[in-house]
Design a protein around this motif. Structure first.
Motif, PDB file in Angstrom:
ATOM      1  N   THR A 267       2.976 105.258 -75.777  1.00 24.15           N
ATOM      2  CA  THR A 267       4.007 104.839 -74.819  1.00 24.15           C
ATOM      3  C   THR A 267       4.019 105.718 -73.577  1.00 24.15           C
ATOM      4  O   THR A 267       4.669 105.379 -72.581  1.00 24.15           O
ATOM      5  CB  THR A 267       5.402 104.851 -75.460  1.00 24.15           C
ATOM      6  N   HIS A 268       3.294 106.834 -73.599  1.00 25.00           N
ATOM      7  CA  HIS A 268       3.241 107.735 -72.444  1.00 25.00           C
ATOM      8  C   HIS A 268       1.960 107.568 -71.631  1.00 25.00           C
ATOM      9  O   HIS A 268       1.696 108.349 -70.718  1.00 25.00           O
ATOM     10  CB  HIS A 268       3.354 109.189 -72.907  1.00 25.00           C
ATOM     11  N   ILE A 269       1.180 106.532 -71.941  1.00 22.95           N
ATOM     12  CA  ILE A 269      -0.113 106.382 -71.264  1.00 22.95           C
ATOM     13  C   ILE A 269       0.066 106.085 -69.777  1.00 22.95           C
ATOM     14  O   ILE A 269      -0.738 106.503 -68.942  1.00 22.95           O
ATOM     15  CB  ILE A 269      -0.964 105.301 -71.958  1.00 22.95           C
ATOM     16  N   GLY A 270       1.141 105.392 -69.417  1.00 23.53           N
ATOM     17  CA  GLY A 270       1.404 105.138 -68.000  1.00 23.53           C
ATOM     18  C   GLY A 270       1.694 106.416 -67.242  1.00 23.53           C
ATOM     19  O   GLY A 270       1.295 106.571 -66.076  1.00 23.53           O
ATOM     20  N   GLN A 271       2.390 107.348 -67.882  1.00 20.07           N
ATOM     21  CA  GLN A 271       2.684 108.628 -67.239  1.00 20.07           C
ATOM     22  C   GLN A 271       1.394 109.391 -66.965  1.00 20.07           C
ATOM     23  O   GLN A 271       1.241 110.033 -65.920  1.00 20.07           O
ATOM     24  CB  GLN A 271       3.615 109.450 -68.132  1.00 20.07           C
ATOM     25  N   LEU A 272       0.448 109.338 -67.918  1.00 19.81           N
ATOM     26  CA  LEU A 272      -0.837 110.008 -67.733  1.00 19.81           C
ATOM     27  C   LEU A 272      -1.590 109.391 -66.560  1.00 19.81           C
ATOM     28  O   LEU A 272      -2.155 110.103 -65.720  1.00 19.81           O
ATOM     29  CB  LEU A 272      -1.665 109.899 -69.016  1.00 19.81           C
ATOM     30  N   SER A 273      -1.577 108.069 -66.496  1.00 25.27           N
ATOM     31  CA  SER A 273      -2.240 107.371 -65.389  1.00 25.27           C
ATOM     32  C   SER A 273      -1.649 107.783 -64.051  1.00 25.27           C
ATOM     33  O   SER A 273      -2.379 108.087 -63.092  1.00 25.27           O
ATOM     34  CB  SER A 273      -2.108 105.859 -65.592  1.00 25.27           C
ATOM     35  N   ARG A 274      -0.324 107.803 -63.975  1.00 20.55           N
ATOM     36  CA  ARG A 274       0.336 108.125 -62.702  1.00 20.55           C
ATOM     37  C   ARG A 274       0.182 109.593 -62.331  1.00 20.55           C
ATOM     38  O   ARG A 274       0.133 109.944 -61.147  1.00 20.55           O
ATOM     39  CB  ARG A 274       1.806 107.728 -62.772  1.00 20.55           C
ATOM     40  N   ARG A 286      -0.849  98.773 -58.867  1.00 18.02           N
ATOM     41  CA  ARG A 286       0.224  98.034 -59.516  1.00 18.02           C
ATOM     42  C   ARG A 286      -0.308  96.939 -60.431  1.00 18.02           C
ATOM     43  O   ARG A 286       0.401  96.423 -61.287  1.00 18.02           O
ATOM     44  CB  ARG A 286       1.192  97.449 -58.491  1.00 18.02           C
ATOM     45  N   HIS A 287      -1.597  96.567 -60.253  1.00 23.69           N
ATOM     46  CA  HIS A 287      -2.193  95.522 -61.082  1.00 23.69           C
ATOM     47  C   HIS A 287      -3.058  96.091 -62.202  1.00 23.69           C
ATOM     48  O   HIS A 287      -3.801  95.342 -62.852  1.00 23.69           O
ATOM     49  CB  HIS A 287      -3.018  94.579 -60.207  1.00 23.69           C
ATOM     50  N   ALA A 288      -2.962  97.383 -62.457  1.00 26.05           N
ATOM     51  CA  ALA A 288      -3.738  97.994 -63.531  1.00 26.05           C
ATOM     52  C   ALA A 288      -3.323  97.407 -64.882  1.00 26.05           C
ATOM     53  O   ALA A 288      -2.139  97.181 -65.152  1.00 26.05           O
ATOM     54  CB  ALA A 288      -3.531  99.507 -63.545  1.00 26.05           C
ATOM     55  N   ALA A 289      -4.318  97.157 -65.738  1.00 28.09           N
ATOM     56  CA  ALA A 289      -4.032  96.619 -67.066  1.00 28.09           C
ATOM     57  C   ALA A 289      -3.128  97.574 -67.838  1.00 28.09           C
ATOM     58  O   ALA A 289      -3.264  98.798 -67.747  1.00 28.09           O
ATOM     59  CB  ALA A 289      -5.346  96.412 -67.828  1.00 28.09           C
ATOM     60  N   TYR A 290      -2.195  97.033 -68.569  1.00 29.76           N
ATOM     61  CA  TYR A 290      -1.273  97.741 -69.445  1.00 29.76           C
ATOM     62  C   TYR A 290      -0.218  98.559 -68.711  1.00 29.76           C
ATOM     63  O   TYR A 290       0.961  98.466 -69.018  1.00 29.76           O
ATOM     64  CB  TYR A 290      -2.021  98.663 -70.427  1.00 29.76           C
ATOM     65  N   VAL A 291      -0.603  99.377 -67.731  1.00 25.58           N
ATOM     66  CA  VAL A 291       0.328 100.357 -67.168  1.00 25.58           C
ATOM     67  C   VAL A 291       0.815 100.019 -65.762  1.00 25.58           C
ATOM     68  O   VAL A 291       1.743 100.658 -65.259  1.00 25.58           O
ATOM     69  CB  VAL A 291      -0.302 101.771 -67.147  1.00 25.58           C
ATOM     70  N   ASN A 324       5.655 100.322 -70.851  1.00 26.57           N
ATOM     71  CA  ASN A 324       5.910  99.520 -69.666  1.00 26.57           C
ATOM     72  C   ASN A 324       7.097  98.600 -69.927  1.00 26.57           C
ATOM     73  O   ASN A 324       7.663  98.607 -71.018  1.00 26.57           O
ATOM     74  CB  ASN A 324       4.660  98.715 -69.286  1.00 26.57           C
ATOM     75  N   SER A 325       7.473  97.808 -68.958  1.00 27.11           N
ATOM     76  CA  SER A 325       8.602  96.903 -69.132  1.00 27.11           C
ATOM     77  C   SER A 325       8.349  95.604 -68.380  1.00 27.11           C
ATOM     78  O   SER A 325       7.572  95.561 -67.424  1.00 27.11           O
ATOM     79  CB  SER A 325       9.902  97.545 -68.642  1.00 27.11           C
ATOM     80  N   ARG A 326       9.003  94.576 -68.823  1.00 26.07           N
ATOM     81  CA  ARG A 326       8.874  93.262 -68.204  1.00 26.07           C
ATOM     82  C   ARG A 326       9.572  93.265 -66.848  1.00 26.07           C
ATOM     83  O   ARG A 326      10.632  93.850 -66.675  1.00 26.07           O
ATOM     84  CB  ARG A 326       9.490  92.210 -69.117  1.00 26.07           C
ATOM     85  N   LEU A 327       8.966  92.587 -65.883  1.00 27.88           N
ATOM     86  CA  LEU A 327       9.554  92.473 -64.554  1.00 27.88           C
ATOM     87  C   LEU A 327       9.568  91.008 -64.157  1.00 27.88           C
ATOM     88  O   LEU A 327       8.513  90.372 -64.048  1.00 27.88           O
ATOM     89  CB  LEU A 327       8.747  93.282 -63.535  1.00 27.88           C
ATOM     90  N   VAL A 328      10.742  90.469 -63.983  1.00 25.86           N
ATOM     91  CA  VAL A 328      10.876  89.092 -63.525  1.00 25.86           C
ATOM     92  C   VAL A 328      11.047  89.123 -62.015  1.00 25.86           C
ATOM     93  O   VAL A 328      11.991  89.728 -61.495  1.00 25.86           O
ATOM     94  CB  VAL A 328      12.069  88.385 -64.196  1.00 25.86           C
ATOM     95  N   LEU A 329      10.114  88.486 -61.318  1.00 22.52           N
ATOM     96  CA  LEU A 329      10.125  88.520 -59.863  1.00 22.52           C
ATOM     97  C   LEU A 329      10.969  87.384 -59.306  1.00 22.52           C
ATOM     98  O   LEU A 329      11.061  86.303 -59.885  1.00 22.52           O
ATOM     99  CB  LEU A 329       8.698  88.398 -59.326  1.00 22.52           C
ATOM    100  N   VAL A 330      11.566  87.661 -58.186  1.00 26.37           N
ATOM    101  CA  VAL A 330      12.381  86.664 -57.502  1.00 26.37           C
ATOM    102  C   VAL A 330      11.701  86.346 -56.179  1.00 26.37           C
ATOM    103  O   VAL A 330      11.488  87.225 -55.350  1.00 26.37           O
ATOM    104  CB  VAL A 330      13.807  87.184 -57.271  1.00 26.37           C
ATOM    105  N   SER A 331      11.336  85.079 -55.995  1.00 23.40           N
ATOM    106  CA  SER A 331      10.622  84.671 -54.783  1.00 23.40           C
ATOM    107  C   SER A 331      10.870  83.192 -54.565  1.00 23.40           C
ATOM    108  O   SER A 331      11.651  82.551 -55.267  1.00 23.40           O
ATOM    109  CB  SER A 331       9.117  84.931 -54.943  1.00 23.40           C
ATOM    110  N   ASP A 332      10.146  82.623 -53.594  1.00 21.18           N
ATOM    111  CA  ASP A 332      10.311  81.197 -53.336  1.00 21.18           C
ATOM    112  C   ASP A 332       9.720  80.347 -54.463  1.00 21.18           C
ATOM    113  O   ASP A 332       9.863  79.133 -54.470  1.00 21.18           O
ATOM    114  CB  ASP A 332       9.704  80.807 -51.989  1.00 21.18           C
TER     115      ASP A 332
END
Length: 531
Positions: A267-274, A286-291, A324-332
């Motif tokens: 669960t800390h793999i994103g922190q390592l990446s960043r 921002r489009h990296a797989a998993y993180v 990571n967490s789910r992100l619901v985008l708001v757009s047209d």
């Protein structure tokens, strides 16, 4: 749990060979500490004797709890003994528990690059690996250009591996050095090596010149390889190396292998990446797989509607498994499902059949048609939603603002520019006018607003502007173009939020983004409206 796969990280050596990357000693120490804490088996620290940075790193090796530090180098030169080769002695000098030596396995390279006989190259490999083993170190052999070499001369490539294996090398690492092999080739060739050397432990080292380093690494694992070499975020020479950030979750969650990394550590793999991106002073992908921030982002209304019923509809794993967490985008592209899901994530309680939802969907579509982009400015969307739902706090009333740029000439004839902003507003029933200077009109406007509001809202002292971006939306209008301003802000706790403004006047667009940034911060910090 499945079979064990050993992870060998080459970020500090192979990753450092990428264009534009120049690790300091402090960078290497911080990354090594993070790799050790995460649970990587081997950390390749660099090439002793190759440059001052690597020498300084090896001179003060970090104390690791889990990882073995490995020194990288090459086999002895022709005409020298292993014990009398200066380059090999430099590699051995730091006393690392593991040593990785690279040697030629492509006959054509032996004769054209090294300019030695094929037999002498085999002796160079055997003597060098035997020397490492005799010193009590764990020996890894990087079989350079192995796949190209095997395709050209299978027997000689295998002979090179056998020389290292018989000399006592713990790992034989098959390298796709030019990054041009295909997964089908890797799978077949590795299977042949396993038959030829059934007692050898095999590794894989892939480059990404055809965007297949991860696929080739996994193909090698399927054929029996049990060590993967790669780098964090896939950084490396030319097009990069196999990306461990993508490989580790795939090995664990998709293939069932034991990487020595626990579910909690994963669960800390994103922190390592960043952390590595931070050290390189670059924005994360921002489009990296998993993180990546968009790895579990959903925009289409059809997708979000299905996700509300079962997240497996459009997510291959639970984002929480990789932190990571789910992100619901708001757009047209948004429908009611997007809006309701996003409001729920924001903690805004509203009934699914509330008439305001239809109004909000229309408002989003209309605004985006004018140039707004709420998928990257969730703070501005939340403010708009709360306003339409009657939940938006009110902190001040703007009466007017003015921003000026003045060009001045000093006594020596040197030109310089001063920006000044004047703000008139009402706060807590009081009319306030403030003036401030800045290095530009937006900076001056920000300073004037803070000067007027901070006495009433001290929370603003903990708000900082991280980034400021301007996007030209109608370039055909030249200097009269419609512009979109995006501002990223942060607080002292490290939380960030994005706001935006759109206008044909860049100062007006900037004020709108600043207004949202200030209002959002005050709302989230619990400031009470004073009118």
């Amino acid at each position: 749990m499945g079979e064990r796969i050993y992870l060998y990280d080459s970020t500090l050596r192979d990753g450092a060979q990428a264009q534009g990357i120049d690790f300091s000693v402090a960078d290497k120490q911080a990354i090594a500490a993070a790799l050790d804490a995460f649970g990587i088996d081997y950390i390749e620290g660099g090439w002793p004797g190759a440059n001052p940075t690597d020498d300084a790193f090896f001179a003060a090796l970090p104390a690791t709890k889990r990882s073995k530090i490995s020194a990288f180098g090459m086999t002895r030169r022709a005409g020298r003994s292993a014990s009398n080769d200066p380059g090999l002695q430099d590699v051995m000098a730091p006393g690392t528990p593991a040593v990785c030596l690279v040697g030629k396995t492509w006959a054509w390279q032996v004769e054209t690059a090294l300019k030695v006989t094929l037999a002498e190259n085999l002796r160079m490999i055997a003597d060098s690996l035997a020397h490492v083993v005799a010193q009590g170190r764990e020996a890894h052999f990087d079989a350079e250009h192995f796949f190209d070499g095997y395709k050209a001369n299978p027997q000689y490539a295998l002979d090179a591996l056998k020389a290292a294996h018989e000399a006592g090398a713990s790992w034989l690492v098959l390298c796709d050095t030019n990054g041009g092999s295909l997964p089908s080739e890797v799978r077949k060739i590795v299977a042949t090596v396993r038959e030829a050397l059934p007692t050898a432990q095999l590794g894989i080292h892939c480059h990404n010149d055809t965007e297949q380093a991860v696929a080739n690494s996994l193909a090698a694992v399927e054929s029996g390889v049990r060590q993967i070499q790669g780098t964090i975020n896939g950084i490396g020479e030319r097009c990069g190396n196999a990306n461990l950030i993508a490989l580790i979750p795939t090995l664990m969650l998709k293939m069932g292998f034991d990487t020595g990394i626990s579910a909690e550590q994963l669960t800390h793999i994103g922190q390592l990446s960043r952390l590595v991106d931070d050290r390189l002073n670059r924005a994360p992908n921002r489009h990296a797989a998993y993180v990546g921030a968009s790895a579990f982002a959903h925009k289409g209304g059809l997708h979000v509607s299905a996700m509300a019923k079962d997240s497996r509809s459009y997510e291959h794993i639970d984002p929480a498994l990789v932190g990571n967490s789910r992100l619901v985008l708001v757009s047209d592209k948004a429908g009611r499902a997007n809006i309701l899901s996003r409001l729920e994530q924001m903690g805004i309680d509203v009934a699914a059949d509330d008439d305001h939802i239809s109004d909000l969907v229309k408002a989003v579509k209309d605004s985006e048609a004018l140039g707004y982009a709420y998928e990257d400015a969730s703070a501005s969307f939340e403010l708009m939603a709360r306003e339409r739902l009657g939940q938006l706090p009110h902190y001040y009333d703007l009466q007017s603002f003015r921003a000026l740029n003045e060009c001045r000439i000093d006594g020596k004839g040197k030109r310089f520019t001063v920006a000044e902003a004047t703000v008139k507003l009402t706060v807590a029933g009081q009319q306030v006018m403030t003036v401030a200077e800045g290095n530009g009109p937006v900076n001056a406007l920000d300073a004037a607003l803070r000067k007027a509001l901070t006495p009433h809202y001290p929370q603003l002292e903990s708000m900082h502007l991280n980034d400021y971006k301007v996007r030209i939306l109608t370039p055909s209008e030249a200097t009269a173009a419609l512009t979109r301003v995006m501002i990223e802000s942060r607080n002292d706790d490290g939380q960030t939020w994005n706001t935006l403004g759109v206008s044909h006047n860049v100062i007006d667009a900037s004020y709108n983004a600043l207004y949202d940034a200030i209002t959002y911060h005050l709302m989230k910090s619990g400031a009470k409206s004073v009118g």
